[in-house]
Design an enzyme around this catalytic site. Sequence first.
Site, mmCIF file in Angstrom:
data_model
loop_
_atom_site.group_PDB
_atom_site.id
_atom_site.type_symbol
_atom_site.label_atom_id
_atom_site.label_comp_id
_atom_site.label_asym_id
_atom_site.label_seq_id
_atom_site.Cartn_x
_atom_site.Cartn_y
_atom_site.Cartn_z
ATOM 1 N N CYS A 77 17.161 -1.245 22.693
ATOM 2 C CA CYS A 77 16.726 -1.303 21.291
ATOM 3 C C CYS A 77 15.254 -1.669 21.149
ATOM 4 O O CYS A 77 14.494 -0.990 20.433
ATOM 5 C CB CYS A 77 17.609 -2.262 20.498
ATOM 6 S SG CYS A 77 17.499 -3.994 20.995
ATOM 7 N N HIS B 206 19.006 -7.758 18.322
ATOM 8 C CA HIS B 206 18.951 -6.311 18.117
ATOM 9 C C HIS B 206 17.850 -5.984 17.118
ATOM 10 O O HIS B 206 17.529 -6.786 16.239
ATOM 11 C CB HIS B 206 20.297 -5.782 17.597
ATOM 12 C CG HIS B 206 20.383 -4.283 17.601
ATOM 13 N ND1 HIS B 206 20.410 -3.539 18.761
ATOM 14 C CD2 HIS B 206 20.424 -3.376 16.577
ATOM 15 C CE1 HIS B 206 20.486 -2.251 18.458
ATOM 16 N NE2 HIS B 206 20.482 -2.127 17.143
ATOM 17 N N HIS C 201 17.684 3.479 15.698
ATOM 18 C CA HIS C 201 17.863 2.414 16.695
ATOM 19 C C HIS C 201 18.653 2.925 17.893
ATOM 20 O O HIS C 201 19.310 3.969 17.838
ATOM 21 C CB HIS C 201 18.552 1.193 16.074
ATOM 22 C CG HIS C 201 20.010 1.393 15.775
ATOM 23 N ND1 HIS C 201 20.968 0.450 16.045
ATOM 24 C CD2 HIS C 201 20.681 2.449 15.228
ATOM 25 C CE1 HIS C 201 22.157 0.902 15.682
ATOM 26 N NE2 HIS C 201 22.011 2.100 15.171
#
Length: 371
Positions: free
Chosen positions: A279, A327, A339
């Site tokens: 990510c 994240h 993402h």
Amino acid sequence: MRTGKLGLMTAAVTVVCAVTVLAAPGTAFADPGPTPSPGTPGTPSASPAPAAMPGKDLEAVRKKLDRLYRAAASATDEYNAAEEKADRQSAEIVELAKKIVKGQEKLDGLKDRAGAAARSQYRTGGLPDEAKLLLSDDPADFLDGTGRVMQGQRATKGLLGEMTRTQQDLKAYAADASAQFQKLEANRKAKATAQKKIEKQIAAAEKLEADLAQEEKERLARLEREAQARAQTAWLDSGILKDLDAEATERGRKAVEYATAQVGKPYQWGAEGPKAYDCSGLTSQAWVSAGQPIPRTSQEQWKQLTRVDVEDMRPGDLIIYFDDASHVGMYVGGGSVVHAPRPGRSITIAGAGSMPILGVVRPDTGTTPSR
């Protein structure tokens, strides 16, 4: 070349070679491909899965998978942080090695000059210049010689002072190199520990999914999509996008273009492209491509970049998710984010509110949005 110089050059080259080996990327971004052991804690037994699993139990499986992958994401941030620190320390050690080599060469040159002065004195009978002055019968020679003596004394004093400073510099460089080696070793251990955590969590999740029948896997995927849709709908219903009409900056537009061009590529922990990303690898490389380097990990992005209100975010801003900032995705406008979700998934466009938002950060605060 003298033995001392050769020895130091050899030591310095050894330092550089060792650092090169330690910093080699050969395994840093390799797919761990873990094989779970039968006794892995938290891993269900290898007994055959039932033909059908009640919806409630399957929802529990979904939540457990989410916890496992979140734990893996947090460990991935630890791994990436240790990797980044190790890279910096390796570079510092290489620079220190170069300074040690140059410092030793300088010291050798100073010693040569001191030796030449000593040999010259020996050839002239070993008499100091002061004694030669006293033996002179010519006052002009005496006065001229006095000046030379003073110059010689100053030169000798300067030479000795420079040798002392150079020796002190070499000692400091050696101490710094030793300290950096200790930090490098500590971060190598931190990377190894984080890697074990990642592999353990991913292995448990993969084992849990592997034990499901194909029909259950399909239902599980639907449950996952439905949960994300519910979260996104709730986020949109909150009115968060009502006045959200900011446009991207030129750099923000370039970052979004880079990130969205990676859609479809696989998630891989520790990866920064071009074939796969995790990510924060995706978001950091997107901004590098736009000419704006940012921290490598989602946690450091949250700590170091300027925070903005969700209501004020614009395309290119980074949305940080979960309480531990484990994240990150890039806002692309229209309530959506690009993402890299997790192992087993590909880079995708999703609802920005489909996961719990911790906050929003902005890499390019000094520029004005294009209109």
